[in-house]
Design a protein around this motif. Structure first.
Motif, PDB file in Angstrom:
ATOM      1  N   ASN A   1       0.825  -1.208   0.000  1.00 52.61           N
ATOM      2  CA  ASN A   1       0.000   0.000   0.000  1.00 52.61           C
ATOM      3  C   ASN A   1       0.862   1.262   0.000  1.00 52.61           C
ATOM      4  O   ASN A   1       0.570   2.229  -0.705  1.00 52.61           O
ATOM      5  N   ARG A   2       1.921   1.247   0.782  1.00 52.13           N
ATOM      6  CA  ARG A   2       2.808   2.407   0.826  1.00 52.13           C
ATOM      7  C   ARG A   2       3.527   2.590  -0.513  1.00 52.13           C
ATOM      8  O   ARG A   2       3.725   3.719  -0.982  1.00 52.13           O
ATOM      9  N   ALA A   3       3.897   1.476  -1.145  1.00 50.96           N
ATOM     10  CA  ALA A   3       4.541   1.556  -2.465  1.00 50.96           C
ATOM     11  C   ALA A   3       3.593   2.181  -3.485  1.00 50.96           C
ATOM     12  O   ALA A   3       4.028   2.947  -4.354  1.00 50.96           O
ATOM     13  N   LEU A   4       2.307   1.867  -3.391  1.00 51.07           N
ATOM     14  CA  LEU A   4       1.328   2.486  -4.298  1.00 51.07           C
ATOM     15  C   LEU A   4       1.289   3.993  -4.099  1.00 51.07           C
ATOM     16  O   LEU A   4       1.228   4.756  -5.078  1.00 51.07           O
ATOM     17  N   LEU A   5       1.321   4.430  -2.851  1.00 55.72           N
ATOM     18  CA  LEU A   5       1.349   5.866  -2.564  1.00 55.72           C
ATOM     19  C   LEU A   5       2.601   6.507  -3.155  1.00 55.72           C
ATOM     20  O   LEU A   5       2.540   7.568  -3.793  1.00 55.72           O
ATOM     21  N   GLU A   6       3.735   5.845  -2.969  1.00 57.55           N
ATOM     22  CA  GLU A   6       4.986   6.378  -3.519  1.00 57.55           C
ATOM     23  C   GLU A   6       4.951   6.392  -5.049  1.00 57.55           C
ATOM     24  O   GLU A   6       5.499   7.294  -5.684  1.00 57.55           O
ATOM     25  N   MET A   7       4.292   5.404  -5.667  1.00 54.23           N
ATOM     26  CA  MET A   7       4.140   5.401  -7.130  1.00 54.23           C
ATOM     27  C   MET A   7       3.309   6.591  -7.589  1.00 54.23           C
ATOM     28  O   MET A   7       3.600   7.194  -8.626  1.00 54.23           O
ATOM     29  N   GLN A   8       2.283   6.944  -6.835  1.00 49.18           N
ATOM     30  CA  GLN A   8       1.489   8.125  -7.175  1.00 49.18           C
ATOM     31  C   GLN A   8       2.347   9.381  -7.105  1.00 49.18           C
ATOM     32  O   GLN A   8       2.269  10.247  -7.986  1.00 49.18           O
ATOM     33  N   GLU A   9       3.161   9.480  -6.067  1.00 44.54           N
ATOM     34  CA  GLU A   9       4.056  10.621  -5.941  1.00 44.54           C
ATOM     35  C   GLU A   9       5.076  10.636  -7.078  1.00 44.54           C
ATOM     36  O   GLU A   9       5.407  11.713  -7.604  1.00 44.54           O
TER      37      GLU A   9
ATOM     38  N   GLY B   1       4.509   9.447 -10.067  1.00 41.79           N
ATOM     39  CA  GLY B   1       3.749   9.886 -11.231  1.00 41.79           C
ATOM     40  C   GLY B   1       3.611  11.398 -11.289  1.00 41.79           C
ATOM     41  O   GLY B   1       3.728  12.003 -12.360  1.00 41.79           O
ATOM     42  N   GLU B   2       3.382  12.020 -10.143  1.00 41.07           N
ATOM     43  CA  GLU B   2       3.283  13.483 -10.089  1.00 41.07           C
ATOM     44  C   GLU B   2       4.608  14.122 -10.465  1.00 41.07           C
ATOM     45  O   GLU B   2       4.645  15.119 -11.201  1.00 41.07           O
TER      46      GLU B   2
ATOM     47  N   ILE C   1      11.756  12.901  -9.166  1.00 38.57           N
ATOM     48  CA  ILE C   1      11.659  11.594  -9.827  1.00 38.57           C
ATOM     49  C   ILE C   1      12.655  10.631  -9.192  1.00 38.57           C
ATOM     50  O   ILE C   1      12.312   9.498  -8.845  1.00 38.57           O
ATOM     51  N   GLY C   2      13.878  11.075  -9.018  1.00 37.00           N
ATOM     52  CA  GLY C   2      14.896  10.224  -8.403  1.00 37.00           C
ATOM     53  C   GLY C   2      14.537   9.819  -6.988  1.00 37.00           C
ATOM     54  O   GLY C   2      14.653   8.648  -6.608  1.00 37.00           O
ATOM     55  N   LYS C   3      14.079  10.783  -6.196  1.00 40.24           N
ATOM     56  CA  LYS C   3      13.735  10.498  -4.805  1.00 40.24           C
ATOM     57  C   LYS C   3      12.551   9.544  -4.700  1.00 40.24           C
ATOM     58  O   LYS C   3      12.560   8.606  -3.898  1.00 40.24           O
ATOM     59  N   GLU C   4      11.516   9.794  -5.483  1.00 41.22           N
ATOM     60  CA  GLU C   4      10.320   8.949  -5.407  1.00 41.22           C
ATOM     61  C   GLU C   4      10.591   7.556  -5.965  1.00 41.22           C
ATOM     62  O   GLU C   4      10.083   6.564  -5.430  1.00 41.22           O
ATOM     63  N   ALA C   5      11.381   7.463  -7.038  1.00 40.67           N
ATOM     64  CA  ALA C   5      11.754   6.143  -7.562  1.00 40.67           C
ATOM     65  C   ALA C   5      12.525   5.364  -6.498  1.00 40.67           C
ATOM     66  O   ALA C   5      12.312   4.157  -6.310  1.00 40.67           O
ATOM     67  N   ALA C   6      13.408   6.044  -5.782  1.00 36.91           N
ATOM     68  CA  ALA C   6      14.165   5.392  -4.713  1.00 36.91           C
ATOM     69  C   ALA C   6      13.236   4.924  -3.599  1.00 36.91           C
ATOM     70  O   ALA C   6      13.407   3.818  -3.067  1.00 36.91           O
TER      71      ALA C   6
END
Length: 90
Positions: free
Chosen positions: A20-28, A30-31, A41-46
């Protein structure tokens, strides 16, 4: 990463919480992609990767080995390009 996360956040009670947390991070992520913000992009991908590594470790999986095995399968498949940088196997 998993040792740090466990020391920081405690033991995982339900691996689905990591998903669930990974899904939230994927949304971030995407933004960040929408805004073409390279730093974010780098931070959220990490963040996504950290969660995926931790999730895999909950099941005693070596994510690097799983990736290598999946790439061996992918390399043996025939692919159809969608023309947008993605595709699917035939």
């Amino acid at each position: 990463m998993s040792d740090w996360a466990e020391a920081t956040f405690g033991p995982v009670q339900d691996p689905k919480a990591l998903w669930n947390r990974a899904l939230l991070e994927m949304q971030e992520l995407g933004e960040a992609v929408d805004h073409q913000d390279l730093s974010e992009i780098g931070k959220e991908a990490a963040d996504v990767m950290i969660l995926l590594y931790r999730l895999a470790s909950q099941f005693d999986l070596d994510l690097d080995a799983e990736l290598d095995a999946k790439m061996a399968i992918n390399r043996s498949r025939t692919w159809s390009s969608k023309g947008d940088g993605t595709g699917s196997h035939i």
